[in-house]
Design a protein around this motif. Structure first.
Motif, PDB file in Angstrom:
ATOM      1  N   LEU A 177      -2.245 -13.300  15.598  1.00 53.58           N
ATOM      2  CA  LEU A 177      -2.218 -13.423  14.144  1.00 53.58           C
ATOM      3  C   LEU A 177      -1.475 -12.266  13.490  1.00 53.58           C
ATOM      4  O   LEU A 177      -1.266 -11.208  14.092  1.00 53.58           O
ATOM      5  CB  LEU A 177      -3.647 -13.502  13.603  1.00 53.58           C
ATOM      6  CG  LEU A 177      -4.537 -14.599  14.212  1.00 53.58           C
ATOM      7  CD1 LEU A 177      -5.907 -14.585  13.550  1.00 53.58           C
ATOM      8  CD2 LEU A 177      -3.882 -15.966  14.089  1.00 53.58           C
ATOM      9  N   GLU A 178      -1.093 -12.486  12.224  1.00 52.38           N
ATOM     10  CA  GLU A 178      -0.405 -11.448  11.467  1.00 52.38           C
ATOM     11  C   GLU A 178      -1.294 -10.227  11.241  1.00 52.38           C
ATOM     12  O   GLU A 178      -0.831  -9.090  11.202  1.00 52.38           O
ATOM     13  CB  GLU A 178       0.028 -12.000  10.105  1.00 52.38           C
ATOM     14  CG  GLU A 178       1.064 -13.094  10.167  1.00 52.38           C
ATOM     15  CD  GLU A 178       2.463 -12.544  10.416  1.00 52.38           C
ATOM     16  OE1 GLU A 178       2.598 -11.327  10.629  1.00 52.38           O
ATOM     17  OE2 GLU A 178       3.413 -13.340  10.399  1.00 52.38           O
ATOM     18  N   ILE A 188      -1.401 -12.496   2.976  1.00 52.15           N
ATOM     19  CA  ILE A 188      -0.751 -13.522   2.156  1.00 52.15           C
ATOM     20  C   ILE A 188       0.746 -13.519   2.453  1.00 52.15           C
ATOM     21  O   ILE A 188       1.402 -14.556   2.533  1.00 52.15           O
ATOM     22  CB  ILE A 188      -1.047 -13.284   0.669  1.00 52.15           C
ATOM     23  CG1 ILE A 188      -2.527 -13.615   0.376  1.00 52.15           C
ATOM     24  CG2 ILE A 188      -0.138 -14.141  -0.204  1.00 52.15           C
ATOM     25  CD1 ILE A 188      -2.918 -13.431  -1.061  1.00 52.15           C
ATOM     26  N   LEU A 189       1.304 -12.313   2.623  1.00 57.65           N
ATOM     27  CA  LEU A 189       2.654 -12.136   3.164  1.00 57.65           C
ATOM     28  C   LEU A 189       2.526 -11.524   4.554  1.00 57.65           C
ATOM     29  O   LEU A 189       1.513 -10.900   4.868  1.00 57.65           O
ATOM     30  CB  LEU A 189       3.481 -11.231   2.251  1.00 57.65           C
ATOM     31  CG  LEU A 189       3.990 -11.889   0.965  1.00 57.65           C
ATOM     32  CD1 LEU A 189       4.473 -10.828  -0.006  1.00 57.65           C
ATOM     33  CD2 LEU A 189       5.107 -12.882   1.265  1.00 57.65           C
ATOM     34  N   PRO A 190       3.534 -11.655   5.427  1.00 57.17           N
ATOM     35  CA  PRO A 190       3.420 -11.155   6.796  1.00 57.17           C
ATOM     36  C   PRO A 190       3.234  -9.645   6.861  1.00 57.17           C
ATOM     37  O   PRO A 190       3.630  -8.903   5.962  1.00 57.17           O
ATOM     38  CB  PRO A 190       4.755 -11.563   7.432  1.00 57.17           C
ATOM     39  CG  PRO A 190       5.276 -12.644   6.586  1.00 57.17           C
ATOM     40  CD  PRO A 190       4.795 -12.373   5.208  1.00 57.17           C
ATOM     41  N   SER A 191       2.640  -9.201   7.953  1.00 56.16           N
ATOM     42  CA  SER A 191       2.521  -7.771   8.222  1.00 56.16           C
ATOM     43  C   SER A 191       3.855  -7.255   8.751  1.00 56.16           C
ATOM     44  O   SER A 191       4.849  -7.983   8.818  1.00 56.16           O
ATOM     45  CB  SER A 191       1.420  -7.530   9.253  1.00 56.16           C
ATOM     46  OG  SER A 191       1.807  -8.095  10.503  1.00 56.16           O
ATOM     47  N   SER A 222     -11.692 -12.545  14.058  1.00 56.68           N
ATOM     48  CA  SER A 222     -11.472 -11.520  15.073  1.00 56.68           C
ATOM     49  C   SER A 222      -9.972 -11.259  15.123  1.00 56.68           C
ATOM     50  O   SER A 222      -9.215 -11.783  14.301  1.00 56.68           O
ATOM     51  CB  SER A 222     -11.982 -11.991  16.438  1.00 56.68           C
ATOM     52  OG  SER A 222     -11.124 -13.007  16.966  1.00 56.68           O
ATOM     53  N   ARG A 223      -9.525 -10.498  16.103  1.00 63.28           N
ATOM     54  CA  ARG A 223      -8.089 -10.245  16.237  1.00 63.28           C
ATOM     55  C   ARG A 223      -7.313 -11.522  16.526  1.00 63.28           C
ATOM     56  O   ARG A 223      -6.115 -11.613  16.223  1.00 63.28           O
ATOM     57  CB  ARG A 223      -7.827  -9.246  17.357  1.00 63.28           C
ATOM     58  CG  ARG A 223      -8.263  -7.825  17.069  1.00 63.28           C
ATOM     59  CD  ARG A 223      -7.989  -6.943  18.276  1.00 63.28           C
ATOM     60  NE  ARG A 223      -6.584  -6.979  18.669  1.00 63.28           N
ATOM     61  CZ  ARG A 223      -6.124  -6.505  19.822  1.00 63.28           C
ATOM     62  NH1 ARG A 223      -6.961  -5.988  20.711  1.00 63.28           N
ATOM     63  NH2 ARG A 223      -4.833  -6.560  20.110  1.00 63.28           N
ATOM     64  N   ALA A 283       4.624 -13.013  15.639  1.00 64.58           N
ATOM     65  CA  ALA A 283       3.284 -13.593  15.592  1.00 64.58           C
ATOM     66  C   ALA A 283       3.419 -15.073  15.906  1.00 64.58           C
ATOM     67  O   ALA A 283       4.469 -15.693  15.698  1.00 64.58           O
ATOM     68  CB  ALA A 283       2.642 -13.389  14.226  1.00 64.58           C
ATOM     69  N   ALA A 284       2.337 -15.670  16.440  1.00 61.64           N
ATOM     70  CA  ALA A 284       2.344 -17.097  16.786  1.00 61.64           C
ATOM     71  C   ALA A 284       0.920 -17.607  16.757  1.00 61.64           C
ATOM     72  O   ALA A 284       0.016 -16.969  17.295  1.00 61.64           O
ATOM     73  CB  ALA A 284       2.957 -17.312  18.175  1.00 61.64           C
ATOM     74  N   TRP A 285       0.719 -18.743  16.143  1.00 60.17           N
ATOM     75  CA  TRP A 285      -0.635 -19.287  16.086  1.00 60.17           C
ATOM     76  C   TRP A 285      -0.632 -20.791  15.832  1.00 60.17           C
ATOM     77  O   TRP A 285       0.371 -21.375  15.406  1.00 60.17           O
ATOM     78  CB  TRP A 285      -1.458 -18.590  15.008  1.00 60.17           C
ATOM     79  CG  TRP A 285      -1.011 -18.821  13.592  1.00 60.17           C
ATOM     80  CD1 TRP A 285      -1.346 -19.859  12.771  1.00 60.17           C
ATOM     81  CD2 TRP A 285      -0.139 -17.988  12.833  1.00 60.17           C
ATOM     82  NE1 TRP A 285      -0.738 -19.715  11.549  1.00 60.17           N
ATOM     83  CE2 TRP A 285       0.001 -18.581  11.556  1.00 60.17           C
ATOM     84  CE3 TRP A 285       0.524 -16.789  13.103  1.00 60.17           C
ATOM     85  CZ2 TRP A 285       0.784 -18.016  10.553  1.00 60.17           C
ATOM     86  CZ3 TRP A 285       1.297 -16.228  12.095  1.00 60.17           C
ATOM     87  CH2 TRP A 285       1.421 -16.840  10.843  1.00 60.17           C
ATOM     88  N   ILE A 286      -1.778 -21.380  16.106  1.00 64.59           N
ATOM     89  CA  ILE A 286      -2.043 -22.789  15.790  1.00 64.59           C
ATOM     90  C   ILE A 286      -3.165 -22.820  14.756  1.00 64.59           C
ATOM     91  O   ILE A 286      -4.156 -22.085  14.877  1.00 64.59           O
ATOM     92  CB  ILE A 286      -2.455 -23.573  17.051  1.00 64.59           C
ATOM     93  CG1 ILE A 286      -1.301 -23.635  18.058  1.00 64.59           C
ATOM     94  CG2 ILE A 286      -2.894 -24.986  16.687  1.00 64.59           C
ATOM     95  CD1 ILE A 286      -1.668 -24.292  19.371  1.00 64.59           C
ATOM     96  N   GLU A 287      -3.015 -23.665  13.754  1.00 69.15           N
ATOM     97  CA  GLU A 287      -4.044 -23.803  12.723  1.00 69.15           C
ATOM     98  C   GLU A 287      -4.441 -25.264  12.570  1.00 69.15           C
ATOM     99  O   GLU A 287      -3.586 -26.150  12.514  1.00 69.15           O
ATOM    100  CB  GLU A 287      -3.558 -23.265  11.380  1.00 69.15           C
ATOM    101  CG  GLU A 287      -4.631 -23.336  10.298  1.00 69.15           C
ATOM    102  CD  GLU A 287      -4.177 -22.719   8.982  1.00 69.15           C
ATOM    103  OE1 GLU A 287      -5.039 -22.337   8.176  1.00 69.15           O
ATOM    104  OE2 GLU A 287      -2.950 -22.633   8.768  1.00 69.15           O
ATOM    105  N   TRP A 288      -5.744 -25.508  12.525  1.00 70.82           N
ATOM    106  CA  TRP A 288      -6.282 -26.847  12.273  1.00 70.82           C
ATOM    107  C   TRP A 288      -7.047 -26.836  10.964  1.00 70.82           C
ATOM    108  O   TRP A 288      -7.882 -25.958  10.726  1.00 70.82           O
ATOM    109  CB  TRP A 288      -7.203 -27.269  13.410  1.00 70.82           C
ATOM    110  CG  TRP A 288      -7.975 -28.541  13.137  1.00 70.82           C
ATOM    111  CD1 TRP A 288      -7.494 -29.809  13.130  1.00 70.82           C
ATOM    112  CD2 TRP A 288      -9.374 -28.637  12.845  1.00 70.82           C
ATOM    113  NE1 TRP A 288      -8.498 -30.701  12.839  1.00 70.82           N
ATOM    114  CE2 TRP A 288      -9.659 -30.009  12.663  1.00 70.82           C
ATOM    115  CE3 TRP A 288     -10.407 -27.699  12.710  1.00 70.82           C
ATOM    116  CZ2 TRP A 288     -10.945 -30.457  12.353  1.00 70.82           C
ATOM    117  CZ3 TRP A 288     -11.688 -28.145  12.398  1.00 70.82           C
ATOM    118  CH2 TRP A 288     -11.939 -29.513  12.231  1.00 70.82           C
ATOM    119  N   ARG A 289      -6.738 -27.790  10.090  1.00 66.82           N
ATOM    120  CA  ARG A 289      -7.434 -27.926   8.811  1.00 66.82           C
ATOM    121  C   ARG A 289      -7.927 -29.365   8.680  1.00 66.82           C
ATOM    122  O   ARG A 289      -7.184 -30.318   8.980  1.00 66.82           O
ATOM    123  CB  ARG A 289      -6.518 -27.594   7.633  1.00 66.82           C
ATOM    124  CG  ARG A 289      -5.911 -26.215   7.694  1.00 66.82           C
ATOM    125  CD  ARG A 289      -4.960 -25.931   6.552  1.00 66.82           C
ATOM    126  NE  ARG A 289      -5.657 -25.674   5.298  1.00 66.82           N
ATOM    127  CZ  ARG A 289      -6.039 -24.458   4.902  1.00 66.82           C
ATOM    128  NH1 ARG A 289      -5.809 -23.399   5.674  1.00 66.82           N
ATOM    129  NH2 ARG A 289      -6.647 -24.296   3.752  1.00 66.82           N
TER     130      ARG A 289
END
Length: 312
Positions: free
Chosen positions: A213-214, A221-224, A182-183, A229-235
C-alpha cells in the motif's frame, strides 16, 4: 461548451504547483478513464451499458481556494474537475421500436467539481456537477463513430428512441470510515448519497484493500513518496435507487421512451474489484464491476474499466 472547459483545465494545471511540501510527494494528478463491456469479449457487448469516458484533474493546492466551498472539510483537502460521458443501450440496439422490458437508449455529459479530504478516522469525497442528457450529449454520434471504425460492427439505429433531453444538476457525497488496517491491508465501511436530476440514491458498503500500500489510510488521498505500490481492492455495497434519469427520463417531462416507476428495481447490489499498479509518477488501474438488475425485467450485468493516472 468545449472551449470554456479546456480553458478551465489549463488554468487549473498552470497554477497547480509542482510538489507538496510533505516528503516531496506528488500534489497533483490527471486521470483518463474508459469503461466498456467489450473488456469481457466474446460475451455480448453493448448490453445495458455501452461506453463511458472521463478525464479528471486534481490538485492539493486548490483545496485551500474559494473553489472548495462546496466541500467544507478542510483537512488534507484536494480539489478537482472531471468531464465525463456515459452511454447506455438496450440488449437489441438494432430495433427501431422501444421495448418496455428493456433498458432505453440514454446518454449524458457531465462536468463536475470534486473534493476529497480527511475528517477524524474518515475520508470524505463530494462532487457537484452540471450537464446535459439526451441527444445534445452526443451518445448517438459517439457510438456510431466508434462502430464505423470497428470491423464487423453495424450502425446502431435505435438512438432515435433515446431518453429525451434534460438539464442535469447533481450533488454526491461519500463518507468512508477506517475500521482496521496494517501495513498490507485496510478495511473500511462507507455510505453515500446522490441528490439531483441525474439520480437520487443512498448506498452502504464495505471495502477491503490488500497489497503493497501507499501508506496509512488517512494519509494517502494522494500517493506517498514511495517509488512503487500495488494492491487489489474489493468494494461491495447495497444501493437504494429512488430515481434514475437514464431509465426514467427527466423529472420535468413525460418521456415515452422511459421505464415507469413501478418497473424500477429500487434495491441493487454493486460489487467492484480493482487492481492498481503504480511506478513512480504513473499508475495503471484495471477494474471489474458487477451490478444486479436495474429494473424488474433486466438482468444482472458486468462492465470493465481501464485508467491511467499521472502524478506530479
Amino acid at each position: 461548451m468545449t472551449r470554456p472547459i479546456l480553458f478551465l483545465f489549463s488554468i487549473l494545471i498552470s497554477h497547480s504547483g509542482i510538489l507538496s511540501a510533505q516528503d516531496n510527494r506528488p500534489s497533483n494528478y490527471v486521470e483518463v478513464k474508459g469503461v466498456n463491456d467489450i473488456l469481457f469479449f466474446p460475451a455480448p457487448t453493448d448490453r445495458y451499458f455501452s461506453h463511458g469516458t472521463s478525464v479528471s484533474f486534481f490538485s492539493e493546492r486548490f483545496g485551500n481556494s474559494n473553489l472548495a466551498s462546496f466541500h467544507p472539510f478542510p483537512q488534507d483537502r484536494i480539489l478537482g474537475i472531471s468531464i465525463e460521458q456515459n452511454l447506455y443501450t438496450p440488449t437489441d440496439g438494432s430495433s427501431l421500436d422501444p421495448k418496455n422490458y428493456d433498458r432505453p437508449f440514454a446518454s449524458y455529459f457531465l462536468v463536475s467539481m470534486k473534493g476529497a479530504s480527511v475528517l477524524g478516522r474518515s475520508r470524505i469525497h463530494s462532487s457537484i456537477g452540471l450537464g446535459i442528457m439526451g441527444q445534445p450529449s452526443g451518445g448517438n454520434f459517439v457510438q456510431n463513430l466508434v462502430h464505423s471504425m470497428t470491423p464487423h460492427s453495424d450502425s446502431v439505429l435505435g438512438w432515435e428512441n433515446q431518453i429525451q433531453p434534460g438539464i442535469l444538476l447533481q450533488y454526491s457525497i461519500l463518507w468512508e470510515l477506517l475500521l482496521n488496517e496494517s501495513r498490507f491491508h485496510t478495511l473500511s465501511g462507507y455510505g453515500g448519497m446522490g441528490l439531483g436530476t441525474l439520480h437520487d440514491d443512498l448506498s452502504l458498503g464495505i471495502a477491503l484493500k490488500v497489497g503493497i500500500l501507499e501508506g496509512p489510510f488517512l494519509e494517502t488521498i494522494l500517493p506517498s513518496s514511495k517509488k512503487w505500490a500495488a494492491w487489489i481492492e474489493w468494494r461491495n455495497d447495497l444501493q437504494f435507487m429512488a430515481y434514475d434519469a437514464t431509465l426514467q427520463g427527466s423529472l420535468f417531462r413525460q418521456d415515452p421512451n422511459a421505464v415507469t416507476k413501478s418497473q424500477l428495481n429500487l434495491l441493487r447490489m454493486r460489487s467492484e474489484l480493482t487492481l492498481q499498479l503504480r511506478w513512480k509518477q504513473l499508475s495503471l488501474i484495471g477494474g471489474w464491476r458487477y451490478i444486479t438488475k436495474e429494473t424488474r425485467d433486466m438482468e444482472d450485468h458486468t462492465v470493465g474499466s481501464l485508467s491511467v493516472r499521472y502524478y506530479w
